[in-house]
Design an enzyme around this catalytic site. Structure first.
Site, PDB file in Angstrom:
ATOM      1  N   GLY A 730       0.825  -1.196   0.000  1.00 52.28           N
ATOM      2  CA  GLY A 730       0.000   0.000   0.000  1.00 52.28           C
ATOM      3  C   GLY A 730       0.854   1.237   0.000  1.00 52.28           C
ATOM      4  N   GLY A 733       3.749   1.078   2.661  1.00 49.10           N
ATOM      5  CA  GLY A 733       4.822   0.120   2.506  1.00 49.10           C
ATOM      6  C   GLY A 733       4.296  -1.226   2.069  1.00 49.10           C
ATOM      7  N   THR A 734       4.930  -2.296   2.527  1.00 52.39           N
ATOM      8  CA  THR A 734       4.635  -3.639   2.047  1.00 52.39           C
ATOM      9  C   THR A 734       4.574  -4.596   3.236  1.00 52.39           C
ATOM     10  OG1 THR A 734       5.887  -3.105   0.062  1.00 52.39           O
ATOM     11  CG2 THR A 734       5.319  -5.409   0.388  1.00 52.39           C
ATOM     12  N   VAL A 735       3.686  -5.610   3.123  1.00 51.91           N
ATOM     13  CA  VAL A 735       3.597  -6.683   4.115  1.00 51.91           C
ATOM     14  C   VAL A 735       4.089  -7.971   3.474  1.00 51.91           C
ATOM     15  CG1 VAL A 735       2.083  -8.010   5.614  1.00 51.91           C
ATOM     16  CG2 VAL A 735       1.685  -5.576   5.280  1.00 51.91           C
ATOM     17  N   LYS A 754       5.659  -6.226   8.432  1.00 54.90           N
ATOM     18  CA  LYS A 754       5.182  -4.978   7.816  1.00 54.90           C
ATOM     19  C   LYS A 754       6.374  -4.039   7.705  1.00 54.90           C
ATOM     20  CE  LYS A 754       1.400  -2.931   9.121  1.00 54.90           C
ATOM     21  NZ  LYS A 754       0.433  -2.142   9.914  1.00 54.90           N
ATOM     22  N   ASP A 846     -13.164  -0.262  15.768  1.00 50.48           N
ATOM     23  CA  ASP A 846     -13.247  -0.784  14.404  1.00 50.48           C
ATOM     24  C   ASP A 846     -13.512  -2.277  14.408  1.00 50.48           C
ATOM     25  OD1 ASP A 846     -11.130  -0.629  11.432  1.00 50.48           O
ATOM     26  OD2 ASP A 846     -13.284  -0.780  11.699  1.00 50.48           O
TER      27      ASP A 846
END
Length: 1256
Positions: A730, A733-735, A754, A846
């Protein structure tokens, strides 16, 4: 005579029809079949209206015309906007050979655009008529050029001499899309009709002459043409043409279908304002035109009002007012504030249905200078109406019109008091605009009155319409008025008949005064002159002004005699003044102050409220001089000149003032001394109290009562982490799916990593550290936890790997294989996790099925702490400033007031349960998020899922109560769903549940994780962090990874702050477990509290490694079960035996005691303190979701693009216009995201989620 207020357009002159310059436009009438008001002048009225007219803006009504009437003035008419009526005439022909189109904007009897009725000779049916006599009446229509009727039908009846009406192909004349197109005609004739001329094709004609053959422009066209000039495909007219054409272009039309713009037919007139796309500005369009009827004009005709939208109108729209410019043009201008009240006349607003001025409505005109509407005086005005209780109008009531200056409609008078000899009550009336005309023709009508003169001495304009004055047997001075000067267009005229002859008026001396210029007057006397031959004093003509003699003295300005100021001294040999002001006198009558003449010098007069009074006295020459002493107050003593006398101070006054001053000083000193003394006493008391407390303290104070947060954070090295596969990416960054290999240990732990992107802003790093702080502090088997953090140049969060993805995708994928026991167990586990968060004072904000991860089919964990907020020890609720929030999962108080509590999480829990019971359905699907608050306030809730009994649904309904205190607590929800889980099929009814397969053990995402060969020989993260070696076996090797799972499943799931947790599950190569055996971790929710308490016979058969996760937590953090449960939620004896529960007949043998020390349990009431070094946003909210430079907030919800598995840093195309599917933040308008070069996986934005920073 019956009166009707008909709103008609005035007489005009403008450029209208195609290709013709100077086209004359005239108004029509609206009398229908009523007899003319003045039969003697009826033909003259039509002649004045239509002489030289080409376009009739209204109806063309030709009625009651004699046989010898000359109608040649009609031969130029080409277009009629309304309807055409030919009725009760005795003429043989109506010369309308040039008429091309009837638009039908108004219809006769609401149906017909052309009506020809009863045009016959009264002796037509008399058998005794003289032989050889030709009967009168209409014989032929002769509308040879009529080729278009846009709207309305045709009515032809009662015309015994009329021929050829049945020879016309009306289908060709009527427009194809004409919805009102009835053709109603009879052919009853009293004479034989000759046939059409041989040159007429198909025997269609309007008359006997060859020139009267019908021109066909519609039925002969090829397919697709509305009008054409011939039968060839190339003969089609332009789509904007009407009535035919001479060529294919829109400039070749005979008439325009919509609007005529300088000879070119257009769909719309050019707009007055255009938008410049280069400068982003609205600009005046030099080619802009106003819409007037069916034409586009550069300026609106006289007496019409131009509007901002580019139209010419007779009445301004609401919230607008009429404005007249200096050049006389009139327009509608929007009011900057509420428009001032106006006076409405007949035909307008609340007087729209009134017929005449009566005693009931006359007082509404008191004080009016301008009336928007009309005035009508009928016999019923002065006779009253006893049946309706309306009293007669008294003559003295008419005095209210003495202030009237303008009427926008018409003035109609057919009755007037006998005591009034004229209309002098309207002596100040200047303009009758005639925007509304009586019978569509007259702006001034005076008939049947007993007056001797008009008395309208101020009238200067009749803006539109004719003037009709007839049958006033005593009226003189009709011909002494210069009517041509009052009219504003050439079609206006005066029609008069039946008034008193001029000779008889002259014999009685009823002539204009000798001082009236050119013999023009409104009545007898010097006050009724239109203009004066000499001078005008007020309203009276005089021979000379009083410049040299007479009082008051005057001065001359043009031909007006104006009075001097009263303080001017009359002069005998010269002019007294040269203006009307006090400073324009030649000499003063009394005194002179500066340059102005005054009656007396100012004595104590204040020229303004903010100034001192002025004292002056007159000197010997009468000039005011200032007094030596200027008194300001208590000026009683004056000298002989009128000036203030010198005031000497009295000793008593001095003594009183001195005493009062001394007393005030002493009081102030005493008060100050008292305050200083009290201040010193308070300081001494506080100092003593502090010293006593310092000596008595023996241990540190803990004012908050909060227990220290002793959660530990693991700092991992980058060399310990190994990234295998991209799970999501995203803007932040990156997972990655990866392996954690601790230094010095021979173990591999599957994890999710992450990684923030390069050049991450400091704020983004701070936010991810805040999220790590929240995750590291939790300690519940039903809440996802943080394994560690790697503080490289790009911060990396390491979390547990969950093999089955999020619960929402899980129930959707396996909806046909899930049982009631599975659903209820998940409800219990989620409630326990939320109850734990409530104990540690953490508001999740949430909670949803997408934010619950599946570690195994029997074990779920709550995740996504991106919106979670810790409450301080003295807080009970949290108020958010904005950010992304899921509207459809939120409680009503959270949506409206940004108020988040544990009870608002209960609401979200109810929606989450609804998602499970509907197998992943979308709540409020199809309803925009903006409508959710109103829907909830009206009492609407999510419907009952089909598989739920009323017991389960009532728990959901309780979670959705408006009053948050009426909702159940999480510990109550744990108890309720635990009770239901013991008898699941009683509360959740799933068809063919007993025949279906067991709980799903596989998933799509699980299989995707099996593709990596490096995922073998791994150890579960929780087993590594909390090892239980030697519990079942003394061999420590059992705790290593050698006996761990050989094949693993994983799934990516969205996590609130970027968290992605994954877990393990045995492969298909291992033997199947017992249904009673837990799977990795806490297992099914049938285990309540300490998972090591109460082991059944089935548990004894499991391997030590399989049971090691059960001993990880020594006590359930939410609600302990009563002793009789023995640690299990078992079904009742009468229920079927589902998976994950103990058999009813199996009883636990003996409780097992964990040998290893349990992890520390946070006591009730403990809180997770915020780190001092991390400063969240307003109210603790880290709401800058765009701080990472992109628009995708949580990439964990995004599936990796194909072909990116082998790339450590994928860069798919990413559009910053997209955002997370479940959230929508409107804070983006306040702060734009920083430039970003990072490209991530795009996701669609869901407009059903709104930010709370804008009122919903």
């Amino acid at each position: 005579m019956e009166l009707a207020a008909w709103c008609r357009w005035g007489f005009l002159l403008a450029l209208l029809s195609p290709g013709a310059a100077g086209t004359q436009v005239c108004t029509g009438t609206d009398m229908k079949l009523r007899l003319p008001a003045s039969p003697e002048t009826h033909l003259d009225m039509l002649r004045h209206l239509y002489q030289g007219c080409q376009v009739v803006q209204g109806n063309l009504e030709l009625t009651y015309l004699p046989a010898n009437a000359s109608l040649s003035f009609l031969q130029d008419i080409q277009e009629v906007q309304g309807y055409m009526l030919i009725a009760h005439n005795r003429v043989k022909h109506v010369p309308l050979q040039r008429l091309r189109i009837v638009r039908g904007t108004q219809l006769f009897e609401d149906k017909y655009a052309l009506a020809v009725l009863d045009n016959r000779d009264p002796l037509d049916n008399v058998t005794t008529a003289a032989p050889g006599r030709t009967p009168e009446g209409l014989r032929e229509l002769q509308l040879r050029s009529l080729t278009e009727i846009l709207k309305g039908g045709v009515l032809i009846r009662g015309n015994p001499q009329l021929c050829y009406q049945d020879m016309v192909l009306w289908k060709d004349v009527l427009r194809k899309n004409n919805q009102l197109a009835p053709v109603d005609m009879d052919t009853n004739r009293s004479r034989a009709c000759p046939p059409c001329a041989p040159t007429c094709k198909d025997n269609h004609c309007w008359g006997e002459s060859p020139e009267d053959c019908q021109i066909l422009t519609g039925t002969i066209c090829t397919s697709g043409c509305a009008r054409c000039k011939g039968r060839l495909p190339t003969d089609c007219c332009h789509e904007q043409c009407a009535a035919g054409c001479t060529g294919p272009k829109h400039s070749d039309c005979l008439a325009c279908l919509h609007f005529n713009h300088s000879g070119i037919c257009e769909l719309h007139c050019p707009a007055l304002i255009t938008y410049n796309t280069d400068t982003f500005e609205s600009m005046l369009n030099p080619e802009g035109r106003y819409t007037f009827g069916a034409s586009c004009v550069t300026t609106c005709p006289y007496n019409y009002l131009s509007t901002e939208v580019g139209s010419c109108t007779l009445v301004c729209p609401p919230n607008n007012q009429e404005v007249t410019a200096e050049d006389g043009t009139q327009r509608c201008e929007k009011c900057s504030k509420p428009c001032a009240g106006v006076c409405y006349g007949l035909g307008m607003e609340h007087l729209r249905g009134a017929r005449a001025i009566t005693s009931d409505n006359i007082q509404e005109f008191a004080g009016c200078k301008k009336i928007f509407g009309s005035l009508a005086f009928l016999p019923e005005s002065f006779d009253g109406n006893p049946s309706s209780g309306v009293a007669p109008l008294k003559p003295e009531h008419l005095q209210v019109f003495e202030t009237l200056e303008e009427i926008t409609g018409y003035l109609y008078i057919s009755a007037w008091p006998e005591s009034f000899q004229d209309l002098s009550v309207f002596q100040n009336l200047r303009v009758i605009r005639g925007r509304i005309l009586h019978d569509g023709a007259y702006s001034l009508t005076l008939q049947g009155l007993g007056i001797h003169s008009l008395g309208l001495r101020s009238l200067r304009e009749l803006g539109s319409g004719l003037a009709l004055i007839h049958r006033n047997t005593h009226l003189c001075f009709v011909n002494t008025v210069p009517w041509d000067q009052l009219f504003r267009n050439p079609h206006q005229a005066l029609l008069h008949s039946g008034n008193r002859p001029e000779e008889a008026c002259g014999l009685e001396g009823l002539v204009c005064n000798s001082l009236c210029a050119r013999g023009h007057c409104w009545g007898p006397g010097p006050t009724q002159c239109v203009n004066c031959s000499q001078f005008l004093r007020g309203q009276e003509c005089v021979e000379e002004c009083r410049v040299w003699k007479g009082l008051p003295r005057e001065y001359v300005r043009g031909k007006h005699c104006l009075p001097c100021h009263p303080e001017c001294q009359p002069q005998n040999s010269s002019e007294t003044c040269y203006g009307s002001e006090a400073d324009q006198c030649e000499a003063c009558a009394h005194y002179k102050d500066s340059s102005s003449c005054v009656a007396r010098c100012p004595s104590g007069v204040k020229p303004d409220l903010s100034y001192m009074p002025i004292w002056k006295y007159p000197d010997e020459e009468g000039i005011c001089q200032p007094c030596p002493i200027n008194c300001t107050h208590s000026c009683v003593d004056l000298d002989e000149r009128g000036c203030p006398a010198e005031q000497r101070a009295s000793p008593v006054t001095f003594i009183i003032a001195t005493v009062v001053g001394v007393l005030l000083f002493l009081i102030i000193v005493v008060v100050i001394g008292i305050l200083i003394k009290r201040r010193r006493q308070k300081i001494r008391k506080y100092t003593m109290r502090r010293l006593l407390q310092e000596t008595e303290l023996v241990e540190p104070l803990t004012p908050s009562g909060a227990v220290p947060n002793q959660a530990q954070m693991r700092i991992l090295k980058e060399t310990e982490l190994r990234k295998l596969k991209v799970l999501g990416s995203g803007a932040f960054g990156t997972v990655y799916k990866g392996i954690w290999i601790p230094d010095g240990e021979n173990v591999k732990i599957p994890v999710a990593i992450k990684v923030l992107r390069e050049n991450t802003s400091p704020k983004a790093n701070k936010e991810i550290l805040d999220e790590a702080y929240v995750m590291a502090g939790v300690g519940s088997p039903y809440v996802s936890r943080l394994l560690g953090i790697c503080l490289t140049s790009t911060v990396q969060l390491v979390t547990q790997l969950m093999p089955y993805g999020c619960l929402l995708d899980h129930v959707r994928e396996h909806r046909g294989r899930l049982g009631s026991q599975d659903l209820l167990n998940w409800c219990v586990q989620i409630a326990k996790g939320m109850s734990y968060l409530e104990e540690v004072r953490l508001v999740h904000r949430d909670l949803a099925a997408r934010n619950v991860l599946v570690k195994s089919p029997n074990h779920v964990k709550i995740t996504d702490f991106g919106l979670a907020r810790l409450l301080d020890i003295d807080e009970t609720e949290y108020h958010a400033d904005g950010g992304k929030v899921p509207i459809k999962w939120m409680a009503l108080e959270s949506i409206l007031r940004r108020r988040f509590t544990h009870q608002s999480d209960v609401w979200s829990y109810g929606v989450t349960v609804w998602e499970l019971m509907t197998f992943g359905a979308k709540p409020y699907d199809g309803i925009p998020a903006r409508e959710i608050p109103d829907l909830l306030e009206k009492g609407e809730r999510l419907p009952q899922p089909p598989i739920c009994t009323i017991d389960v649904y009532m728990i959901m309904v309780k979670c959705w109560m408006i009053d948050s205190e009426c909702r159940p607590r999480f510990r109550e929800l744990v108890s309720e769903f635990s009770r239901m889980a013991r008898d699941p099929q009683r509360f959740v009814v799933i068809q063919n549940e007993d025949l279906g397969p067991s709980s799903p053990m596989d998933s799509t995402f699980y299989r995707s994780l099996l593709e990596d060969d490096d995922m073998g020989e791994l150890v579960d993260a929780e087993e590594y962090l909390v090892p239980q070696q030697g519990f079942f076996s003394p061999d420590p090797a059992l705790g290593t990874g050698s006996t761990a799972h050989r094949r693993h499943r994983s799934s990516s799931a969205r996590s609130g702050g970027g968290e992605l947790t994954l877990g393990l599950e045995p492969s298909e190569e291992e033997p199947p477990r017992s249904p009673l055996a837990p799977s990795e971790g806490a297992g099914s929710d049938v285990f309540d509290g300490d998972l090591a308490v109460g082991v059944t016979k089935g548990l004894q058969s499991l391997s030590p490694h399989d049971l090691s996760p059960l001993q990880r937590y020594s006590e359930d953090p939410t609600l302990p079960l009563p002793p009789e449960t023995d640690g299990y939620v078992a079904p009742l004896a009468c229920s079927p035996q589902p998976e994950y529960v103990n058999q009813p007949e199996v009883r636990p043998q003996s409780p097992l005691t964990p040998e290893g020390p349990p992890p520390p349990i946070r006591p009730a009431g403990a809180t997770l303190e915020r780190p001092k070094t991390l400063s969240p946003g307003k109210n603790g909210v880290v709401k800058d979701v765009f701080a990472f430079g992109g628009a995708v907030e949580n990439p964990e919800y995004l599936a990796p693009r194909a072909g990116t598995a082998s790339q450590p840093h994928p860069s798919p195309a990413f559009s910053p216009a997209f955002d997370n599917l479940y959230y929508w933040d409107q804070n983006s308008s306040e702060q734009g995201p920083p430039p970003s070069t990072f490209e991530g996986t795009p996701t669609a934005e869901n407009p059903e989620y709104l930010g709370l920073d804008v009122p919903v």
